[in-house]
Design a protein around this motif. Structure first.
Motif, short mmCIF file in Angstrom:
data_model
loop_
_atom_site.label_atom_id
_atom_site.label_comp_id
_atom_site.label_asym_id
_atom_site.label_seq_id
_atom_site.Cartn_x
_atom_site.Cartn_y
_atom_site.Cartn_z
N VAL A 39 30.29 49.89 43.15
CA VAL A 39 31.43 50.75 43.47
C VAL A 39 31.64 50.79 44.99
O VAL A 39 32.76 50.70 45.48
CB VAL A 39 31.26 52.17 42.87
N SER A 45 40.46 55.73 47.70
CA SER A 45 41.34 55.47 48.85
C SER A 45 42.42 56.55 48.98
O SER A 45 42.85 57.15 47.99
CB SER A 45 42.04 54.12 48.67
N GLY A 69 38.93 45.75 40.76
CA GLY A 69 38.24 47.00 41.11
C GLY A 69 39.17 48.19 41.20
O GLY A 69 39.16 48.92 42.20
N ASP A 93 38.05 45.40 36.05
CA ASP A 93 36.89 46.12 36.62
C ASP A 93 35.66 45.82 35.77
O ASP A 93 35.74 45.71 34.54
CB ASP A 93 37.17 47.63 36.67
N ALA A 118 36.15 39.88 38.58
CA ALA A 118 37.17 39.16 39.35
C ALA A 118 36.84 37.67 39.44
O ALA A 118 37.76 36.86 39.61
CB ALA A 118 37.25 39.76 40.76
N TYR A 170 41.41 45.35 51.26
CA TYR A 170 41.03 46.43 52.19
C TYR A 170 39.52 46.57 52.12
O TYR A 170 38.92 46.50 51.05
CB TYR A 170 41.76 47.74 51.88
C1 LIG Z 1 35.36 50.90 46.20
S1 LIG Z 1 35.71 50.92 44.46
C2 LIG Z 1 37.49 50.84 44.61
C3 LIG Z 1 38.21 51.84 43.78
C4 LIG Z 1 39.70 52.01 44.01
N1 LIG Z 1 40.40 50.74 43.99
C5 LIG Z 1 40.00 52.75 45.30
O1 LIG Z 1 40.50 52.14 46.25
O2 LIG Z 1 39.79 53.96 45.39
C6 LIG Z 1 35.22 49.27 43.95
C7 LIG Z 1 35.49 48.93 42.48
O3 LIG Z 1 35.17 47.54 42.28
C8 LIG Z 1 34.57 47.38 40.98
N2 LIG Z 1 33.89 46.06 40.97
C9 LIG Z 1 32.74 45.71 41.61
N3 LIG Z 1 32.48 44.39 41.42
C10 LIG Z 1 33.52 43.89 40.67
C11 LIG Z 1 33.86 42.59 40.18
N4 LIG Z 1 33.09 41.52 40.40
N5 LIG Z 1 35.02 42.44 39.48
C12 LIG Z 1 35.83 43.51 39.24
N6 LIG Z 1 35.57 44.77 39.67
C13 LIG Z 1 34.43 44.96 40.37
C14 LIG Z 1 33.69 48.62 40.86
O4 LIG Z 1 33.34 48.88 39.52
C15 LIG Z 1 34.63 49.69 41.46
O5 LIG Z 1 35.48 50.24 40.49
#
Ligand SMILES: C[S@@+](CC[C@H](N)C(=O)[O-])C[C@H]1O[C@@H](n2cnc3c(N)ncnc32)[C@H](O)[C@@H]1O
Length: 209
Positions: A39, A45, A69, A93, A118, A170
């Protein structure tokens, strides 16, 4: 003295009540506590960051928007508000709790929350009937992802975008640019103070190949 089942479950129930009371923030915090590395952030954000990151998207030209994500969908409603009625938005995600939450929380036929990584973006797009994405947004914590995952995602994203399409990233650290540079020759930088923490923005465009 042994505790009854009801008593041992009490902390879980209390935690679930707190998570529910906090809404999306509680869900996000719970996700961070369970998977801190994936996470990567304790707070979603800000609206200012969302508007800044999306400010260069030409929505009229977007048939398929992909987000990596999405977490609890911090960007999702703004993306849906901008998108054409016949466009599609795939949100990928790795966290099943977030995907379940998004499926329950956002009822919009254009929105497809998908449990996956991803790194598999090309297969996910193909399974949804598309050959390429017009825009791909990443909220991934590139600098804390396991070794090799960041470069693999950058390469797969470049292949998944149509020529002229952009990868919107970002990040709290500048390092994400290192993953982008081998694939994208056109990268523009930005910075957003109004976020916790402030962060770097990158718009990487796939030039004609
Ligand atoms: C920093 S959070 C971002 C949440 C939201 N987009 C925001 O800006 O508030 C990172 C997100 O990336 C997801 N994540 C981590 N590795 C990933 C991957 N390889 N593929 C897809 N999602 C992933 C995590 O589960 C988490 O929900």
């Amino acid at each position: 003295m042994s505790l009854s089942k009801a008593e041992t479950r009490r902390p879980d129930r209390l935690r679930d009540r707190v998570v529910r009371a906090l809404g999306p923030w509680g869900m996000f915090l719970k996700g961070f506590v369970k998977h801190p590395v994936m996470v990567g952030s304790i707070i979603p954000s800000t609206g200012t960051l969302i508007d800044h990151m999306l400010s260069r998207v030409d929505w009229a030209k977007v048939d398929l928007f992909v987000e990596y994500g999405p977490g609890v969908g911090t960007f999702s409603r703004t993306i849906l508000a901008h998108m054409r009625g016949d466009a599609t938005y795939i949100a990928i995600d790795t966290n099943g709790d977030f995907i379940d939450y998004l499926q329950r929380d956002i009822a919009d036929s254009r929105f497809r929350p998908i449990l996956g990584s991803a790194t598999d973006v090309e297969a996910i797009i193909a399974a949804n009937g598309f050959t390429h994405a017009d825009q791909i947004l990443s909220g991934l914590p590139f600098s804390t992802l396991p070794d090799g995952v960041g470069p693999a995602i950058a390469a797969a994203t470049h292949r998944a975008l149509r020529p002229g399409g952009s990868f919107l990233v970002y990040q709290f650290r500048k390092r994400a640019r290192d993953f982008l540079e081998p694939h994208f020759s056109q990268i523009e930088n930005g910075f957003e103070w109004w976020n916790i923490p402030p962060c770097f923005l990158f718009w990487a465009t796939k030039t004609d190949d």
